[in-house]
Each structure stands twice: as C-alpha cells, then as structure tokens.
Design an enzyme around this catalytic site. Structure first.
Site, PDB file in Angstrom:
ATOM      1  N   ASN A  37     -20.241  32.666  -4.138  1.00 19.49           N
ATOM      2  CA  ASN A  37     -19.165  32.980  -5.062  1.00 19.49           C
ATOM      3  C   ASN A  37     -19.163  34.448  -5.491  1.00 19.49           C
ATOM      4  O   ASN A  37     -20.146  34.951  -6.035  1.00 19.49           O
ATOM      5  CB  ASN A  37     -19.290  32.090  -6.308  1.00 19.49           C
ATOM      6  CG  ASN A  37     -17.983  32.033  -7.097  1.00 19.49           C
ATOM      7  OD1 ASN A  37     -16.986  32.638  -6.703  1.00 19.49           O
ATOM      8  ND2 ASN A  37     -17.997  31.296  -8.181  1.00 19.49           N
ATOM      9  N   HIS A 122     -18.807  17.220 -15.366  1.00 23.83           N
ATOM     10  CA  HIS A 122     -18.702  18.301 -16.357  1.00 23.83           C
ATOM     11  C   HIS A 122     -17.681  17.941 -17.429  1.00 23.83           C
ATOM     12  O   HIS A 122     -16.549  17.587 -17.099  1.00 23.83           O
ATOM     13  CB  HIS A 122     -18.215  19.592 -15.678  1.00 23.83           C
ATOM     14  CG  HIS A 122     -19.253  20.274 -14.859  1.00 23.83           C
ATOM     15  ND1 HIS A 122     -19.126  21.587 -14.466  1.00 23.83           N
ATOM     16  CD2 HIS A 122     -20.428  19.851 -14.325  1.00 23.83           C
ATOM     17  CE1 HIS A 122     -20.177  21.939 -13.749  1.00 23.83           C
ATOM     18  NE2 HIS A 122     -20.973  20.903 -13.630  1.00 23.83           N
ATOM     19  N   HIS A 214     -27.279  28.654 -18.969  1.00 24.57           N
ATOM     20  CA  HIS A 214     -26.778  29.698 -18.049  1.00 24.57           C
ATOM     21  C   HIS A 214     -27.461  31.039 -18.275  1.00 24.57           C
ATOM     22  O   HIS A 214     -26.810  32.079 -18.365  1.00 24.57           O
ATOM     23  CB  HIS A 214     -25.262  29.819 -18.180  1.00 24.57           C
ATOM     24  CG  HIS A 214     -24.594  29.985 -16.847  1.00 24.57           C
ATOM     25  ND1 HIS A 214     -24.208  31.202 -16.342  1.00 24.57           N
ATOM     26  CD2 HIS A 214     -24.275  29.089 -15.894  1.00 24.57           C
ATOM     27  CE1 HIS A 214     -23.657  31.059 -15.158  1.00 24.57           C
ATOM     28  NE2 HIS A 214     -23.680  29.781 -14.851  1.00 24.57           N
ATOM     29  N   GLU A 238     -30.562  23.297 -18.705  1.00 23.61           N
ATOM     30  CA  GLU A 238     -30.544  24.020 -17.425  1.00 23.61           C
ATOM     31  C   GLU A 238     -30.557  25.522 -17.637  1.00 23.61           C
ATOM     32  O   GLU A 238     -29.883  26.028 -18.530  1.00 23.61           O
ATOM     33  CB  GLU A 238     -29.309  23.622 -16.648  1.00 23.61           C
ATOM     34  CG  GLU A 238     -29.122  24.354 -15.345  1.00 23.61           C
ATOM     35  CD  GLU A 238     -27.811  24.029 -14.685  1.00 23.61           C
ATOM     36  OE1 GLU A 238     -27.193  23.008 -15.047  1.00 23.61           O
ATOM     37  OE2 GLU A 238     -27.368  24.804 -13.816  1.00 23.61           O
ATOM     38  N   HIS A 314     -27.514  21.812  -7.259  1.00 23.52           N
ATOM     39  CA  HIS A 314     -26.292  22.521  -7.637  1.00 23.52           C
ATOM     40  C   HIS A 314     -25.134  21.958  -6.814  1.00 23.52           C
ATOM     41  O   HIS A 314     -25.292  21.721  -5.621  1.00 23.52           O
ATOM     42  CB  HIS A 314     -26.512  23.995  -7.323  1.00 23.52           C
ATOM     43  CG  HIS A 314     -25.438  24.902  -7.785  1.00 23.52           C
ATOM     44  ND1 HIS A 314     -25.208  26.113  -7.185  1.00 23.52           N
ATOM     45  CD2 HIS A 314     -24.555  24.821  -8.791  1.00 23.52           C
ATOM     46  CE1 HIS A 314     -24.224  26.741  -7.807  1.00 23.52           C
ATOM     47  NE2 HIS A 314     -23.806  25.983  -8.792  1.00 23.52           N
ATOM     48  N   TRP A 404     -24.906  36.610 -17.370  1.00 20.13           N
ATOM     49  CA  TRP A 404     -23.757  35.706 -17.474  1.00 20.13           C
ATOM     50  C   TRP A 404     -24.163  34.291 -17.107  1.00 20.13           C
ATOM     51  O   TRP A 404     -24.961  34.084 -16.205  1.00 20.13           O
ATOM     52  CB  TRP A 404     -22.626  36.125 -16.534  1.00 20.13           C
ATOM     53  CG  TRP A 404     -21.487  35.161 -16.612  1.00 20.13           C
ATOM     54  CD1 TRP A 404     -20.598  35.016 -17.646  1.00 20.13           C
ATOM     55  CD2 TRP A 404     -21.179  34.128 -15.661  1.00 20.13           C
ATOM     56  NE1 TRP A 404     -19.724  33.988 -17.394  1.00 20.13           N
ATOM     57  CE2 TRP A 404     -20.052  33.405 -16.193  1.00 20.13           C
ATOM     58  CE3 TRP A 404     -21.724  33.727 -14.450  1.00 20.13           C
ATOM     59  CZ2 TRP A 404     -19.466  32.322 -15.516  1.00 20.13           C
ATOM     60  CZ3 TRP A 404     -21.150  32.654 -13.772  1.00 20.13           C
ATOM     61  CH2 TRP A 404     -20.023  31.983 -14.304  1.00 20.13           C
TER      62      TRP A 404
END
Ligand code: CS2
Ligand code: MG
Length: 404
Positions: A37, A122, A214, A238, A314, A404
């Site tokens: 990505n 999610h 994150h 996580e 993932h 991020w």
C-alpha cells in the site's frame, strides 16, 4: 514443467492492487499478490525489472529452491519491497502446484485442522453511539470477534475511523500526497477505556474485542494502556508501539496481561524471532503477501507454535483477494491458528477478481477449487488504471513527526 511467462498486472478496481501471474508450458497459471500500500510501483518494478526475467525457463515445481534463489540471490535481502515480490512468486507457484495436483491448496499444507477460519471484522465510529451501531450490524451478521476503533474527541482524524456513517469502507491511502494527521497521546489514553466500557456494557463478554493502537505509543504508555484495558478482557491490543523495537515489548509485558498482537509490517522470520522466542507477544500478524509467501509464513507460524504464539494474519483491504484466498488456505491448515483479519475489499474488487472462498457469519472457507481459488480478469483489470495514493503521515500537535 517450465515457466514460460511472468506478468505483473497493476489495476485499481476500488483501490490499487499488484498481481503477479505466472504461466507454465503446460498451460497452468498461478497468481500471487504483490500489493504494498502506497509503494505499489516499487514492487511492480522489482518484479518486472529484476525478478520476472529470472523466472523464465525455471521449473515452477521447485518452490523451496525458487524461494532460496530469490532470497539469497538478491544479496540485498529482506525489506518490504523485496519480500513482497518474493511472496508473490511463492504464492503463484503454490497456486500452480495446487492446480497441477487438482487439489485446493490447504490439502497440500496438511489438510484442514478446523472446519472453517474464524474472522474478526472492523467496526468504527465518529463517536461511541455510532460505533455501537456498527458493532450491532456486525453481530447481526454473525461475527463474534470485532475490532473496535472510535474517533478520539479533539483529534481531527483517528486511525481506523472512516469519518463516514457506520459501514463506510475505510481506505487510509486517500491522496497522492500523504494527508497530515495530528495526534495527541494523552487524549487517546484517557478516552480508550470509555469506548471499551460502552461496548462491554452493551454486549457483555461473549463478544471478542480487538483494538489496533497502530504504533502510536511509547513502551510505558503502551503498558499503561494495556493495564487500563485489562478489565475489558481484549482478545488483543495490536501494534501498541513501533514493532521494530522488539525489546520494548519486554517492558510492556512486565506491566500488563492484555494480549499483544504484532507483525503486519514484518517481512521475515528475523523480524519476529525475539518477540516469539521470548514470548513477548501472543499473536503474530505476518501476512502471506508481505512475509515471504506461504513457504516463509509457515516457518514463522511453526516457530510461533513452539512458544505458544498463535497466528493473527493481517487481512486489511489493501491486501488483495489473491492474498485473502492464500491466507485462508494457510489458516485452515496450521495447528496454531488464532484469528484472521477480514475487512473485505473496496467496492468494485469483484469487477476484476473472482474467488472460490466463501463467508458464513464470522467464518470463512477458501473453497475447494484447485490451487488458491482466486482468478483475475485481465481484460477487466485493464479498465482500472493505477491511481497513485499515499498513506497518511502523523504528527504531534507541535508538528513533531510521529508514527501513523
Ligand atoms: C491496519 C492496516 O488492518 C490493520 O490492522 O494496521 O489496515 C494498515 O493500516 C494498512 O494495511 C496500511 O496499508
Ligand atoms: Mg494493524
């Protein structure tokens, strides 16, 4: 059997995907996901310019030798671009091997160790009531494990929150130039327990709750968060802190029993060895697309099994349907399966990809088609040109670059 062609297909049906297609002299084809990505073209070039020419004429049945050839032969080994390229070749060769055998891939990996693969979905919200609405929809849809993320009051953007009404597909890579987002750790640490308190109050403890920090915290902040969430009994917390600092997880472990999941950015067994062998994590999140394909991912999961660490691969929407298909075969077969992330894919994915995998409530199965069971319509793929997008960057309120 010999490889006759190796082509890289870049397409954007809803979002960018990079797919490697390998064809043999016996007419068999195999697909591998090579999507990274925000860096898609780097992998496409690594494959087109440096790997595909080496594949022509080689025996596609020699999967292990090919892996060693591409890993050791690169000299400049490891890293997300190199390993995503190797992953794509590896998965495509396993796809071919399944098709040659006339078997779904999981049958070549030892057969099924479970009836189906448990998923987590999610849920996000611009506020807690919206989050609860989304959780309700997913519970209704049969999910028993849900990742919960909510906008932190006072922050313009929060990771994992689409910003739209419940159910809006979350695509973080939303601009050619990275969007700049601001972060305030104190506000997040103060608010996170409020979110879990509301979800537990509404749904009790039958529902497995996951949360993705994150990479935003320091080790001691992560320890504080884990301790503050212990009464809510998370399935996992996580990426509490940037994963490359593996030793930091020792500090977190000293202060909290909230389970920890790490690894989606890892691309080799070396990245996760110390976390696994020191039991600093509970789930390893390495994916079939970024961690060396099926051949290497199985090694990581076998090492994890020795230390009581389970898989939690993932499976975000920026890993393609080819990736999800391959992941499901591995998930079905390994003994230490934990859970599989399932975000689905941006609307439009099925204009190009077609999959034999199927979902029933909170479970998925890869299907019984030979190989991985995912195909790509090249004519359709040509109708969706690459659309350059970057992931956001994150800064603290004073402008300091953050994670991020
Ligand atoms: C996230 C990912 O799903 C997750 O756990 O960490 O969605 C991640 O943000 C993206 O894959 C980045 O491309
Ligand atoms: Mg994550």
């Amino acid at each position: 059997m010999k490889i006759t062609t190796a082509e890289v297909i870049v397409t954007c049906p809803g979002r960018n995907y990079v797919t490697l297609k390998i064809t043999t002299d016996e007419g068999l084809t195999g697909l591998g996901d090579a999507t990274l990505n925000g860096r898609e073209l780097a992998v496409a070039s690594y494959l087109r310019d440096h790997v595909c020419p080496l594949l022509i004429g080689r025996d596609p049945q020699r999967i292990e030798d090919m892996w060693q050839y591409l890993y050791r032969g690169a000299y400049w080994r490891r890293g997300p671009v190199t390993m995503t390229a190797i992953s794509a070749v590896d998965v495509a060769l396993w796809d071919i091997k399944g098709k040659a055998a006339g078997l779904p891939l999981y049958q070549l990996l030892g057969g099924a160790s479970r009836e189906a693969v448990t998923l987590y979905a999610h849920a996000d919200g611009r506020d807690v009531p919206e989050l609860l609405d989304r959780v309700a929809e997913l519970v209704e849809d049969g999910f028993q494990a849900i990742r919960v993320q909510v906008a932190v009051p006072g922050l313009d953007k929060t990771y994992g929150v689409s910003g739209g009404p419940p159910g809006t597909f979350y695509e973080p890579a939303d601009g050619r130039i990275p969007a700049e987002q601001r972060w305030e750790t104190g506000a997040y640490l103060d608010f996170a327990p409020t979110m879990f308190e509301a979800v537990r109050e509404r749904y009790g403890f039958d529902l497995h709750l996951l949360h993705d920090v994150h990479n935003r915290l320091t080790p001691v902040e992560a320890a504080r968060l884990g301790r503050s969430l212990e009464s809510f009994r998370l399935w996992w917390m996580e990426d509490p802190t940037p994963a490359e600092d593996q030793a930091a997880f020792g500090l977190i472990r000293q202060h909290t029993v909230t389970p920890i999941a790490v690894g989606e950015v890892f691309n080799s067994i070396w990245d996760c060895r110390d976390l696994i062998t020191n039991r600093l994590i509970d789930y390893i999140r390495t994916s079939v697309t970024h961690a060396g394909g099926i051949t290497h991912l199985r090694r990581i999961f076998d090492l994890a099994h020795l230390y009581g660490v389970r898989s939690g691969s993932h499976g975000a929407g920026d890993l393609s349907p080819v990736s999800l298909g391959a992941a499901l075969h591995v998930d079905l077969a390994i003994p230490n399966f934990g859970i599989q992330e399932y975000m689905g894919h941006a609307p439009g994915w099925d204009d190009v990809f077609h999959a034999s995998y199927w979902r029933e409530g909170g479970y998925m199965h890869p299907g019984e088609d030979p190989g991985i069971g995912v195909t790509l319509d090249e004519e359709a793929a040509g109708r969706f040109p690459y659309d350059p997008k970057s992931l956001p960057v994150c800064r603290l309120r004073d402008g300091t670059m953050h994670d991020w």
